[in-house]
Design a protein around this motif. Sequence first.
Motif, short mmCIF file in Angstrom:
data_model
loop_
_atom_site.label_atom_id
_atom_site.label_comp_id
_atom_site.label_asym_id
_atom_site.label_seq_id
_atom_site.Cartn_x
_atom_site.Cartn_y
_atom_site.Cartn_z
N CYS A 63 0.80 -1.23 0.00
CA CYS A 63 0.00 0.00 0.00
C CYS A 63 0.83 1.28 0.00
O CYS A 63 0.27 2.37 -0.05
CB CYS A 63 -0.95 0.01 1.19
N ASP A 112 -2.43 -7.64 7.09
CA ASP A 112 -3.47 -7.52 6.06
C ASP A 112 -2.87 -7.18 4.70
O ASP A 112 -3.25 -7.77 3.68
CB ASP A 112 -4.47 -6.43 6.48
N CYS A 113 -1.93 -6.24 4.66
CA CYS A 113 -1.28 -5.90 3.38
C CYS A 113 -0.48 -7.08 2.85
O CYS A 113 -0.47 -7.34 1.64
CB CYS A 113 -0.38 -4.68 3.56
N ASP A 115 -1.12 -10.25 3.31
CA ASP A 115 -2.07 -11.24 2.80
C ASP A 115 -2.68 -10.80 1.48
O ASP A 115 -2.85 -11.61 0.55
CB ASP A 115 -3.17 -11.49 3.83
N GLN A 116 -3.03 -9.50 1.37
CA GLN A 116 -3.60 -9.00 0.12
C GLN A 116 -2.61 -9.10 -1.03
O GLN A 116 -2.96 -9.49 -2.15
CB GLN A 116 -4.06 -7.55 0.29
N LYS A 119 -2.32 -12.75 -2.18
CA LYS A 119 -3.49 -13.19 -2.94
C LYS A 119 -3.54 -12.53 -4.32
O LYS A 119 -4.03 -13.13 -5.28
CB LYS A 119 -4.77 -12.87 -2.17
N GLN A 120 -3.03 -11.32 -4.43
CA GLN A 120 -3.14 -10.59 -5.70
C GLN A 120 -2.01 -10.92 -6.66
O GLN A 120 -2.25 -11.15 -7.85
CB GLN A 120 -3.18 -9.08 -5.44
#
Length: 387
Positions: A63, A112-113, A115-116, A119-120
Amino acid sequence: MACSKETFINRGVKICPSLETQGRGLFTTRSFKNGETIIEEQPLFSCQFSWNYAYGYSACDFCMRPLETAEENARRLTAKADLILPHPECDSTDKSSHVICSQCAVTYCSVDCKDQAWKQYHKTICCNMFGGNPNHPLEKLNEAWKKMHYPPETSTIMLLVRILANFIQRTDREELKSQLMSLCHHTVNEEETIAHKLLGQEFESQLELLRDLCTKALGMPETNEFLTPQGFRSLIALIGRNGQGIGTSAFSVWVRKVSENDIDPATDALIDTIYQEMETESGDFLNNEGSALFAIQSACNHSCEPNCISTFPFSNHTVALVASKDLEEGEEIFISYLDECAQSRSRHSRRKILKENYLFHCNCSRCQLEADEPDMTSEDEESMEDD
């Protein structure tokens, strides 16, 4: 202003054809007051610039939130290792939440970042070697790009890599393709011009080198159509024309929070001194800088007299469109593709910059009003004044 064939309606805005530009545009579906946030949007993809990362500008790999404390940030940019900032309660960096990929040492601001990202795209492009692997095709690709695209940076090949990795990882590839196709379409000549602008005089050979390295790193059935010469050029044009610049800074967040309180004269003077020392030591390169692709914000057309500005109020890659004037329902939203300095230049200079970088002749209300001005650049005007 009336429009038809609406393609997006949500949160007070809609995307539909623009009569002003003969393309698409972003329009209000209700009125907004000056200073009101129109939308907040997460990007489809974002990525820190390659040289910015190499020079130690520390940001979350997903992010782009700063990973340095405000004090660490100020010390690095001023080259003053003993600098002390008051009001530590105004520092927003929480190092206790930072996490590192156990396989390649990439750092994130939160679980959270991490994991995102996994996944991306990161599951595909993780180098699988703690500390990095200089012989990995993606490392070679990044180094090749850096030799072609020196600061000041406007894009990064690693944004394209994340797009390709997402095509490999996701199952709904047609949805992603539709999102990317909606951003901007180009003719072959436009794509060639953008590639030339990004890569310089040797863009053909450079483009082929980048394509070859991308193919070695990410050549799979899911990405084959984008790794043909034409497909690859289209992706380069996509990130070159639609990329929105991002800048984040731990020190600027600290300054804002300190200033929201009753700032004392001594701290105010300290801030001015630090900024002067930063400029002396680091020039204009003060932020963690990168680029992002936004599905909604990218529909905003340019005006040299915009009615909206793109901001990053959360010190990450989330963009907020904020009205800079009162807007009526049905009004088209315009931002400026030019920075503040370029906006202050002559009509001819502004149009020259926009033509070179965005491939259009600006005919906004300000340019029409200044149509009788002489066709000379701001530099020409300054030269005449010096004579």
